[in-house]
Motif scaffolding. Sequence first.
Motif, PDB file in Angstrom:
ATOM      1  N   LYS A 139       1.183  -4.067   0.389  1.00 54.31           N
ATOM      2  CA  LYS A 139       2.508  -4.094   1.000  1.00 54.31           C
ATOM      3  C   LYS A 139       2.540  -3.297   2.303  1.00 54.31           C
ATOM      4  N   ARG A 140       1.941  -2.122   2.305  1.00 53.09           N
ATOM      5  CA  ARG A 140       1.974  -1.303   3.522  1.00 53.09           C
ATOM      6  C   ARG A 140       1.151  -1.939   4.644  1.00 53.09           C
ATOM      7  N   ASP A 183      10.853  -5.969   1.335  1.00 54.65           N
ATOM      8  CA  ASP A 183      11.620  -6.170   0.100  1.00 54.65           C
ATOM      9  C   ASP A 183      12.604  -7.332   0.248  1.00 54.65           C
ATOM     10  N   GLN A 220       3.411  -4.606   6.101  1.00 52.57           N
ATOM     11  CA  GLN A 220       4.391  -3.932   6.955  1.00 52.57           C
ATOM     12  C   GLN A 220       3.775  -3.605   8.307  1.00 52.57           C
ATOM     13  N   SER A 261       9.660  -2.644   8.324  1.00 53.16           N
ATOM     14  CA  SER A 261       9.855  -1.576   7.344  1.00 53.16           C
ATOM     15  C   SER A 261       9.628  -2.063   5.910  1.00 53.16           C
ATOM     16  N   HIS A 262       9.558  -1.102   5.016  1.00 50.34           N
ATOM     17  CA  HIS A 262       9.455  -1.378   3.576  1.00 50.34           C
ATOM     18  C   HIS A 262      10.653  -2.228   3.140  1.00 50.34           C
TER      19      HIS A 262
END
Length: 77
Positions: free
Chosen positions: A23-24, A38, A27, A33-34
């Motif tokens: 996920k990072r 989402d 990003q 951003s996180h």
Amino acid sequence: MASTDLAARAAELPAGIRPLLKKRELQAYFGVSHWTVDQWLKAGCPKRRTPGGRALRFDLAAVERWMDEVEQGAQTA
């Protein structure tokens, strides 16, 4: 995290094989951003679970195709 960056590690893979992103990493790739990732997930962004089912991984090509589809849908609306 290892000292090599994602691009360097991807370049070491055999032709046609691309790593699944954390996920990072997703990003960082898109510069979002996180929270944004989402929101993408809630909207249907393609994802995969690791074998234990606890962590998410992303196929960059699948995410890019999904983003193109979402953009095309928004343009026709």
